[in-house]
Design a protein around this motif. Structure first.
Motif, short mmCIF file in Angstrom:
data_model
loop_
_atom_site.label_atom_id
_atom_site.label_comp_id
_atom_site.label_asym_id
_atom_site.label_seq_id
_atom_site.Cartn_x
_atom_site.Cartn_y
_atom_site.Cartn_z
N GLU A 1 41.09 69.29 39.72
CA GLU A 1 39.91 68.54 39.52
C GLU A 1 39.28 68.66 41.22
OE1 GLU A 1 38.38 68.58 37.27
OE2 GLU A 1 39.45 68.92 35.88
N GLY A 2 40.33 68.55 42.15
CA GLY A 2 39.93 68.19 43.68
C GLY A 2 38.56 69.89 44.42
N MET A 3 39.73 70.61 43.49
CA MET A 3 38.92 71.61 44.21
C MET A 3 37.91 71.93 43.12
SD MET A 3 42.26 74.27 44.25
CE MET A 3 42.67 73.89 42.89
N LYS A 4 37.87 71.65 41.87
CA LYS A 4 36.88 72.01 41.18
C LYS A 4 35.71 71.59 41.95
CE LYS A 4 36.57 71.81 36.31
NZ LYS A 4 36.65 71.77 35.64
N ALA A 5 35.44 70.03 42.07
CA ALA A 5 34.60 69.50 42.29
C ALA A 5 34.22 69.81 44.16
CB ALA A 5 34.80 68.28 42.70
N TYR A 6 35.01 70.03 44.71
CA TYR A 6 34.92 70.97 46.14
C TYR A 6 33.96 72.37 46.09
CZ TYR A 6 35.70 72.51 51.14
OH TYR A 6 35.65 73.18 52.08
N ALA A 7 33.81 72.56 45.53
CA ALA A 7 33.71 74.35 44.71
C ALA A 7 31.96 74.05 44.26
CB ALA A 7 34.57 75.12 44.25
N ALA A 8 32.19 72.94 42.89
CA ALA A 8 30.81 72.61 43.31
C ALA A 8 29.92 72.63 44.05
CB ALA A 8 31.04 71.28 41.76
N ASP A 9 30.59 71.87 45.11
CA ASP A 9 29.40 71.06 46.00
C ASP A 9 28.91 72.73 46.53
OD1 ASP A 9 29.62 68.75 45.33
OD2 ASP A 9 31.55 68.11 46.92
N LEU A 10 29.54 73.25 46.65
CA LEU A 10 29.38 74.84 48.10
C LEU A 10 28.60 75.67 46.64
CD1 LEU A 10 31.99 75.36 49.79
CD2 LEU A 10 29.72 74.02 51.10
N LEU A 11 28.22 75.16 45.83
CA LEU A 11 27.56 76.35 44.80
C LEU A 11 26.10 76.18 44.70
CD1 LEU A 11 30.47 76.90 42.38
CD2 LEU A 11 29.82 78.73 43.57
N LYS A 12 25.14 76.24 45.63
CA LYS A 12 24.20 75.93 45.86
C LYS A 12 22.91 76.50 44.90
CE LYS A 12 24.97 73.21 48.80
NZ LYS A 12 24.68 71.66 48.68
N VAL A 13 22.36 76.64 44.70
CA VAL A 13 21.37 77.37 43.50
C VAL A 13 19.93 77.51 44.31
CG1 VAL A 13 20.06 77.04 41.23
CG2 VAL A 13 22.33 75.53 41.78
N PRO A 14 19.34 78.67 44.41
CA PRO A 14 18.20 79.44 45.16
C PRO A 14 17.39 78.99 44.25
CG PRO A 14 19.98 80.95 44.67
CD PRO A 14 20.46 79.09 44.26
N LYS A 15 15.75 78.75 44.93
CA LYS A 15 15.09 78.59 44.17
C LYS A 15 14.48 79.52 42.94
CE LYS A 15 12.41 76.58 48.05
NZ LYS A 15 11.13 76.41 49.25
N GLY A 16 14.68 80.93 42.99
CA GLY A 16 14.50 82.26 41.68
C GLY A 16 15.40 81.82 40.65
N ALA A 17 16.27 81.09 41.11
CA ALA A 17 17.27 80.94 40.04
C ALA A 17 16.81 80.12 39.14
CB ALA A 17 18.82 81.01 41.15
N LYS A 18 16.46 78.73 39.30
CA LYS A 18 15.79 77.69 38.68
C LYS A 18 15.01 78.02 36.85
CE LYS A 18 16.15 74.77 42.40
NZ LYS A 18 15.65 73.02 43.03
#
Length: 376
Positions: free
Chosen positions: A228-245
């Protein structure tokens, strides 16, 4: 009408009908050569891969291939540089590639390096050494080009009955995401005549299976907390660019699907299918539900290193890294929920080959000044 996209045919056995020593086709014997050979090499953070192919009507046929785990990014997080040992492993692998290319009489090639060489202080020095000793010219490509090549390599895995797709390429040192507008592609004619699908936006996260595994060494206990720690770390780095919203509602409404391309994705698919050995024909193009994908990840995360190494479709070398890949994949699925995932045993090399073989577009010539005056 847009140009019909090229596509890759299923790999066949090398040397089957590539022409005899006199240049004649073994099947017809009519003196026609088999056509020029093209090569694509992808030097990643963990693997060195090559494909050699010949163009066919509407696509290409793979005539030779090479793949070796070189662990180029080993220790890169700590030192900031590629180690001498990793560089030597790369040189040995690329020597094999160069020999295959010479034997196949390759006429055109594209060689690329990705995240490890992008971030390492001595990445350019390794590229220069490869050029001097092996006569192979490598480009250290940008994350954007890496993401777009992954889309091109997976072109025929996108289902234009959906309105959007997210292409997920989990590498050794980074994860590239590309959001594709399938609704517009469908309006243009889709796979049959729509050309390349429109990429609305892309992102690159500095987390891959090698970097995540090194940051989170596998513990002897509290494994669920570690995962779960690996998942949380990866999630923090997965930024959402404006065009995807603006595409997010399509995922929430079940009108989008994921396309996964990497060793992680094919390993998860193999575990889901419980294959006694890896079979590309059964994995490439496979549809998996979200529940099936997570169940395969759960099964792997419940195993220790020995258990994962015992999985016949994973083996010892992938066993150390596959859980980091599962954590990244689940982090993407949490952020971009979709009911279905399409599995691709393909990626950058296929995209490179398609670009090499594609005919350049003809630019319209502007009328000469004299002609314009005469027309007036």
């Amino acid at each position: 009408m847009a140009q019909e996209p090229l596509r890759a045919e299923r790999p066949r056995r090398p040397h089957k009908d590539d022409g005899g020593p006199d240049g004649q086709n073994k099947t017809t014997g009519r003196g026609r050569g088999p056509g020029p050979a093209y090569a694509a090499i992808d030097l990643g953070t963990n693997n060195c891969r090559m494909l050699i192919a010949r163009k066919t009507p509407g696509g290409f046929r793979i005539i030779d291939a090479f793949s070796r785990i070189v662990r180029l990014g080993e220790g890169l997080n700590a030192s900031g540089a590629l180690s001498d040992a990793a560089s030597e492993r790369v040189m040995e692998a690329l020597k094999v590639c160069a020999e295959k290319m010479e034997r196949r009489e390759v006429v055109k090639a594209r060689c690329i390096a990705t995240q490890a060489c992008r971030t390492a202080t001595n990445g350019p020095q390794l590229m220069a050494r490869i050029r001097d000793e092996l006569k192979l010219d490598f480009d250290i490509i940008t994350p954007e080009e890496e993401a777009r090549l992954a889309v091109l390599g997976c072109l025929d895995l996108m289902d234009d009955r959906f309105d959007a797709a997210l292409v997920v390429d989990i590498g050794g040192g980074s994860t590239e995401l590309c959001w594709v507008d399938l609704a517009e592609w469908r309006a243009r004619g889709g796979y049959a005549s729509g050309g390349r699908p429109p990429v609305r936006t892309w992102s690159s996260a500095p987390v891959g299976v090698v970097t995540l595994s090194e940051r989170f060494p596998e513990p002897g206990e509290n494994r669920a907390e570690w995962y779960e720690g690996m998942k949380a770390y990866a999630a923090d780095l997965l930024k959402v660019p404006k065009g995807a919203k603006r595409l997010r509602p399509l995922f929430e409404e079940g009108r989008a699907h994921l396309v996964g391309t990497s060793g992680t994705i094919t390993s998860v698919a193999s575990v889901h299918l419980r294959l006694p050995r890896y079979e590309r024909a059964r994995v490439d193009g496979l549809w998996m539900s979200s529940a099936e994908t997570r169940a395969a990840c759960d099964r792997l995360s419940g195993m220790d290193l020995g258990g994962r190494a015992g999985e016949p479709s994973i083996g010892r070398e992938r066993a150390e890294l596959v859980l980091a890949g599962c954590a990244i994949l689940e982090a993407v699925m949490d952020a971009w929920p979709a009911d279905r995932l399409r599995v691709g045993d393909r990626g950058l090399r296929e995209g490179l080959l398609l670009n090499l073989m594609r005919k350049p577009r003809r630019r319209r010539r502007k009328p000469r000044k004299a002609n314009r005056e005469a027309a007036e």
